[in-house]
Design an enzyme around this catalytic site. Structure first.
Site, PDB file in Angstrom:
ATOM      1  N   SER A  30       0.787  -1.236   0.000  1.00 23.84           N
ATOM      2  CA  SER A  30       0.000   0.000   0.000  1.00 23.84           C
ATOM      3  C   SER A  30       0.815   1.280   0.000  1.00 23.84           C
ATOM      4  CB  SER A  30      -0.938   0.013   1.201  1.00 23.84           C
ATOM      5  OG  SER A  30      -2.018  -0.831   0.933  1.00 23.84           O
ATOM      6  N   LYS A  43       0.239   3.580  -2.809  1.00 29.72           N
ATOM      7  CA  LYS A  43      -0.970   4.405  -2.945  1.00 29.72           C
ATOM      8  C   LYS A  43      -0.661   5.895  -3.127  1.00 29.72           C
ATOM      9  CE  LYS A  43      -4.265   1.097  -1.127  1.00 29.72           C
ATOM     10  NZ  LYS A  43      -4.271   0.068  -0.124  1.00 29.72           N
ATOM     11  N   TYR A  80      -3.554  -2.699 -10.440  1.00 33.57           N
ATOM     12  CA  TYR A  80      -3.444  -2.523  -8.986  1.00 33.57           C
ATOM     13  C   TYR A  80      -2.544  -3.598  -8.361  1.00 33.57           C
ATOM     14  CZ  TYR A  80      -4.707  -2.441  -4.066  1.00 33.57           C
ATOM     15  OH  TYR A  80      -4.643  -2.408  -2.696  1.00 33.57           O
ATOM     16  N   TYR A 101      -4.373   3.850   7.832  1.00 39.15           N
ATOM     17  CA  TYR A 101      -5.716   3.245   7.884  1.00 39.15           C
ATOM     18  C   TYR A 101      -6.439   3.618   9.174  1.00 39.15           C
ATOM     19  CZ  TYR A 101      -3.071   0.412   4.631  1.00 39.15           C
ATOM     20  OH  TYR A 101      -2.256   0.007   3.636  1.00 39.15           O
ATOM     21  N   VAL A 152       1.323  -3.793   3.811  1.00 43.47           N
ATOM     22  CA  VAL A 152       1.364  -5.097   4.479  1.00 43.47           C
ATOM     23  C   VAL A 152       2.648  -5.893   4.189  1.00 43.47           C
ATOM     24  CG1 VAL A 152      -1.131  -5.388   4.807  1.00 43.47           C
ATOM     25  CG2 VAL A 152      -0.065  -6.195   2.684  1.00 43.47           C
TER      26      VAL A 152
HETATM   27  N1  GLN Z   1      -1.915  -5.568  -1.980  1.00 47.19           N
HETATM   28  C1  GLN Z   1      -2.544  -5.373  -0.717  1.00 47.19           C
HETATM   29  C2  GLN Z   1      -4.044  -5.469  -0.854  1.00 47.19           C
HETATM   30  O1  GLN Z   1      -4.572  -4.877  -1.723  1.00 47.19           O
HETATM   31  C3  GLN Z   1      -2.171  -4.034  -0.137  1.00 47.19           C
HETATM   32  C4  GLN Z   1      -2.796  -3.795   1.204  1.00 47.19           C
HETATM   33  C5  GLN Z   1      -1.890  -3.102   2.174  1.00 47.19           C
HETATM   34  O2  GLN Z   1      -0.683  -2.993   2.021  1.00 47.19           O
HETATM   35  N2  GLN Z   1      -2.485  -2.672   3.249  1.00 47.19           N
HETATM   36  O3  GLN Z   1      -4.712  -6.132  -0.119  1.00 47.19           O
END
Ligand code: GLN
Length: 308
Positions: free
Chosen positions: A61, A64, A192, A244, A262
């Site tokens: 993420s 993003k 994505y 988040y 993550v």
């Molecule tokens: N690729 C992961 C997902 O879309 C990214 C989520 C994350 O890093 N929080 O679930």
């Protein structure tokens, strides 16, 4: 600075034991849960680091804000904001109920670019005739921000995400039913998944953070990569939504704009002062690096980094 980073790293290392590797993307289970690293880059290009800084991991993420920057560069603030809002959802990153259909507000006002639904929409806003072309432009921007032409996609993680990404598929098809995605949903998702699988190091994240801290200019030179107003826009969203449903906790403990993933990465921005890259794949319940946050908390305390 090196000495301080070594000291704080050692003190934060035991916290890796309190977290868990992300297991919903099977390939991420191969990471070393005890790993921890921090890399700091200042606007004049000076750098310091401690711990696991050469290890490559997937950006997840933390891509993003780069998706958002590419969408801003291609469309400007007004168009981007009319598609994806800026309010914190207060919900997990992959929440299916980020959009509350009972309210009168436009669907877009319920989303921000730091949760999955918002980020999937960002892929549609990037210019390019095909999704491959859109992704290639995003990868180029990532390489430029990190000043690292060797950045590539981790194919194994990409395949793993694609094979197991039912939740993201559900989010994208929901966007389609709301009329927010036109065209082929699988192509958008492919962009994505690839974006999340871009391979980086702490140093790459620190350099990207340093450009955001330096209001869009490359550290150590005057080269402008994006307009200052985009840095202000992205940093503000990172502060309120970047961690988040742990963003409020992070704001009181650390007090700087940041984005987690993550894969264990955190990119943090201390406006005008530095960019910070963290790697620590053991995660807390919100999906944020548990020891990484602890390390940033101590570093912020010792260096008076909180913007508050
Ligand atoms: N690729 C992961 C997902 O879309 C990214 C989520 C994350 O890093 N929080 O679930």
């Amino acid at each position: 600075m090196e000495q301080l980073l070594e000291e704080l790293l050692e003190a934060s290392q035991p916290y890796t034991q309190n977290g868990k590797l992300a297991n919903y993307i099977p390939e991420l289970l191969k990471a070393d849960p005890n790993a921890l690293g921090i890399y700091v880059m200042r606007p004049d290009g000076k750098r310091s680091w401690a711990g696991d800084c050469t290890h490559k991991f997937t950006i997840q993420s933390v891509v993003k804000p780069i998706l958002l920057l590419q969408a801003l560069l291609d469309n400007g603030i007004d168009v981007v904001r009319s598609h994806v809002g800026v309010e914190a959802t207060g919900k997990p990153f992959d929440a299916i109920n980020a959009i509350n259909t009972n309210e009168k507000a436009l669907y877009s006002e319920h989303l921000n670019p730091m949760v999955n639904m918002g980020a999937i929409l960002m892929c549609t806003l990037i210019h390019g005739d095909t999704y491959q072309e859109k992704f290639d432009r995003l990868l180029d921007l990532t390489r430029k921000l990190a000043d690292n032409p060797d950045i590539v996609v981790d194919e194994a993680v990409y395949q793993s995400e694609k094979a197991t990404g039912s939740k993201n598929r559900a989010l994208a098809y929901l966007l389609k039913t709301y009329g927010m995605i036109q065209g082929d949903v699988e192509e958008v998702l492919d962009c994505y998944f690839r974006a999340c699988s871009i391979q980086v190091t702490c140093k790459d994240l620190a350099r990207i953070g340093a450009v955001l801290a330096n209001r869009g200019r490359a550290p150590g030179s005057d080269e402008r990569i994006f307009p200052a107003k985009f840095a202000q826009y992205v940093n503000a969203i990172l502060l309120t939504c970047g961690m988040y449903d742990g963003s409020g906790d992070f704001a009181v403990r650390v007090g700087i704009p940041a984005k987690s993933g993550v894969g264990g990465g955190i990119m943090a921005v201390v406006p005008t002062r530095m960019g910070i890259g963290i790697f620590g794949p053991a995660l807390d319940k919100n999906g944020n690096s548990i020891a990484g946050i602890r390390l940033l908390e101590e570093f912020s305390h010792r260096m008076y980094l909180s913007i508050f």
